[in-house]
Design an enzyme around this catalytic site. Structure first.
Site, short mmCIF file in Angstrom:
data_model
loop_
_atom_site.label_atom_id
_atom_site.label_comp_id
_atom_site.label_asym_id
_atom_site.label_seq_id
_atom_site.Cartn_x
_atom_site.Cartn_y
_atom_site.Cartn_z
N GLU A 100 44.35 46.00 49.27
CA GLU A 100 43.11 46.01 50.05
C GLU A 100 42.63 44.60 50.35
OE1 GLU A 100 41.09 49.96 47.96
OE2 GLU A 100 40.13 48.01 47.79
N CYS A 113 37.87 38.81 51.39
CA CYS A 113 38.21 39.01 49.99
C CYS A 113 39.61 39.60 49.95
CB CYS A 113 37.20 39.94 49.31
SG CYS A 113 37.56 40.28 47.58
N CYS A 120 46.73 46.30 38.77
CA CYS A 120 46.19 45.30 37.86
C CYS A 120 46.42 45.75 36.43
CB CYS A 120 44.69 45.11 38.11
SG CYS A 120 43.91 43.83 37.10
N CYS A 127 36.29 49.26 36.90
CA CYS A 127 36.96 48.83 38.13
C CYS A 127 38.04 49.83 38.55
CB CYS A 127 37.58 47.44 37.92
SG CYS A 127 38.46 46.80 39.36
N CYS A 341 36.16 47.42 44.77
CA CYS A 341 37.55 46.98 44.74
C CYS A 341 38.46 48.09 44.22
CB CYS A 341 37.66 45.74 43.85
SG CYS A 341 39.31 45.09 43.79
#
Length: 349
Positions: A100, A113, A120, A127, A341
């Site tokens: 993204e 961004c 991750c 998140c 995010c």
């Protein structure tokens, strides 16, 4: 695929800096001036194929096709906020992974961004990026392409880049460093280093290593709690690095670069938003040349975390200000378009 190795058969040409490109071209018998031509096509004109490079001979273009790959990101989905014009991009990578990027318009300029990894491994509990785990690191070209294709789609120049999307940038250190040097190169996009922000959850050795690079970028620490105990309950990465150790590394970064640290603090109702939390945070940062960015947490369906109400967030901010801490509450952007995010990627996958 944590480490990225370039071999002649799979040379990612838009991850090469100008000197590396020159060395490659002279190595295959081409004149050195061709490097500047190709570099401009890649990093100024954002060529989407070798055939776009019309001032190169057909034979050279054919040779580049045989020996190199040109990474070009394609948007799978674009969401545009009706509230503020923020645009969120879901980009497909060549191997089928998704990442993204977010385009935001501010009075001081346009900001993008970007993501630094597909997935991750840090596992922060509030998140969406960590849901599904870590897949692989992005290459420098895949990071730069997010800036270039977003600029191309919007028709706007990008003046600020924030590496705060999916992934932990310092977990992909070598690619991050090369991306920064590509995006700030005078022969390319020529974005000021002072207009680049890199966010980290606190990988201490990498913070110190980044400080020694003596770049003029802004370092943002994802703090999110005023104590080690509370921080590690929210951020598993905090189990590896004690908060005191992380703050010392940030002090080292400031001492080496003169760049003020930004401390990101996601406000979560009933978890870290009490007057006591604000007081402890004030004491933690007392005397530091820093800025606190309060972020009302974006609700994620798989998580139970909620935002505090506006009065609680304002009271938290006021407490910090009374204790002489430089602080702002981040203006929410793109709330109506999966703004948090990792949300859009997670929905697609």
């Amino acid at each position: 695929m944590d480490n990225i190795n370039y071999t002649p058969a799979s040379l990612e040409i838009n991850s090469l800096n100008c000197q590396e490109l020159t060395d490659f071209l002279t190595g295959i018998g081409e004149k050195p001036f061709r490097a500047k031509q190709i570099y401009a096509w890649l990093h100024q004109k954002h060529a989407a194929s070798f055939d776009d490079m019309t001032d190169l001979s057909k034979s050279l273009r054919s040779r580049l096709k045989e020996t190199c790959r040109l990474t070009v990101l394609k948007p799978v989905q674009i969401q545009t906020s009706k509230l503020d014009g923020t645009k969120k991009y879901l980009y497909a990578l060549a191997d089928g992974n998704m990442i993204e990027s977010v385009f935001m318009k501010y009075k001081h300029g346009n900001s993008v961004c970007i993501s630094s990894q597909a997935g991750c491994r840090m596992g922060c509990r509030f998140c969406a990026s960590a849901i599904g785990g870590f897949v692989r690191n992005l290459t420098p070209a895949e990071m730069a392409e997010q800036v270039y294709r977003t600029s191309q789609d919007t028709g706007e120049r990008i003046s600020n880049v924030v590496v705060m999307g999916i992934g932990e940038p310092l977990d992909n250190y070598d690619s991050l460093l090369k991306f920064i040097r590509l995006i700030t190169d005078e022969q390319g996009q020529n974005i000021s280093q002072r207009s680049i922000t890199v966010s980290t959850c606190g990988i201490v050795p990498r913070i110190r290593q980044l400080a020694d690079e003596k770049l003029q970028i802004t370092l943002a620490l994802s703090l999110h709690a005023p104590s080690q105990e509370k921080r590690q309950s929210l951020m598993p990465a905090a189990l590896q690095y004690d908060l005191a150790e992380v703050l010392k590394a940030c002090d080292y970064y400031f001492a080496k670069t003169g760049r003020r640290i930004t401390y990101e603090y996601s406000l979560i109702r009933g978890i870290n938003d009490s007057p006591g939390d604000a007081e402890r945070l004030s004491m933690l940062l007392k005397g530091k040349n820093c800025h606190v960015n309060l972020i009302p947490v974006n609700p994620v369906k798989e998580r139970s975390f909620m935002q505090p109400d506006e009065s609680a967030a304002a009271a938290f901010k006021n407490k910090l200000e009374k204790n002489r801490i430089n602080v702002t509450i981040r203006r929410e952007m793109g709330r109506d378009i999966d703004g948090a995010c990792g949300q859009l990627r997670k929905k697609y996958l």
